[in-house]
Design an enzyme around this catalytic site. Sequence first.
Site, PDB file in Angstrom:
ATOM      1  N   VAL A   1      37.393  48.434  47.386  1.00 57.80           N
ATOM      2  CA  VAL A   1      37.010  47.049  47.673  1.00 57.80           C
ATOM      3  C   VAL A   1      38.267  46.177  47.762  1.00 57.80           C
ATOM      4  O   VAL A   1      39.247  46.412  47.061  1.00 57.80           O
ATOM      5  CB  VAL A   1      36.044  46.506  46.590  1.00 57.80           C
ATOM      6  CG1 VAL A   1      36.669  46.540  45.213  1.00 57.80           C
ATOM      7  CG2 VAL A   1      35.569  45.109  46.913  1.00 57.80           C
ATOM      8  N   CYS A   2      38.209  45.198  48.660  1.00 51.14           N
ATOM      9  CA  CYS A   2      39.254  44.179  48.754  1.00 51.14           C
ATOM     10  C   CYS A   2      38.546  42.841  48.962  1.00 51.14           C
ATOM     11  O   CYS A   2      37.367  42.715  48.655  1.00 51.14           O
ATOM     12  CB  CYS A   2      40.250  44.485  49.877  1.00 51.14           C
ATOM     13  SG  CYS A   2      39.561  44.373  51.533  1.00 51.14           S
ATOM     14  N   GLN A   3      39.236  41.850  49.498  1.00 51.40           N
ATOM     15  CA  GLN A   3      38.620  40.538  49.677  1.00 51.40           C
ATOM     16  C   GLN A   3      37.610  40.527  50.821  1.00 51.40           C
ATOM     17  O   GLN A   3      36.515  40.016  50.682  1.00 51.40           O
ATOM     18  CB  GLN A   3      39.695  39.470  49.910  1.00 51.40           C
ATOM     19  CG  GLN A   3      39.183  38.059  49.830  1.00 51.40           C
ATOM     20  CD  GLN A   3      38.680  37.679  48.444  1.00 51.40           C
ATOM     21  OE1 GLN A   3      39.060  38.260  47.437  1.00 51.40           O
ATOM     22  NE2 GLN A   3      37.791  36.717  48.392  1.00 51.40           N
TER      23      GLN A   3
END
Length: 100
Positions: free
Chosen positions: A62-64
């Site tokens: 997951v990232c932004q």
Amino acid sequence: MKHITTDEIVNLLDANEDLNIIDVREDFEVENGMIPGAVHIPLGSIPEKVSELDPSKEYILVCQGGVRSANACEYLEAQGFNVTNLEGGMMSYDGELEFK
């Protein structure tokens, strides 16, 4: 590349599934909260931390917004890992947060 939606991950967390989540955002981004149980490994640190990952486990990245985690997924897939990208990243995630 495999994908998971934020609704799917929230349902898995609600069911107390044992998930291996890696948050590849930068330090200043994770200060705003992480998915509970996630491990923070900034994207730039993935190559040096890959030896700490278990190739027999499945990881959700997951990232932004979903782009950096997709890049991390591509890299880890090339190393033989079973990885899934969280679509839309934390911008789409509306579940519980954990602060570290």
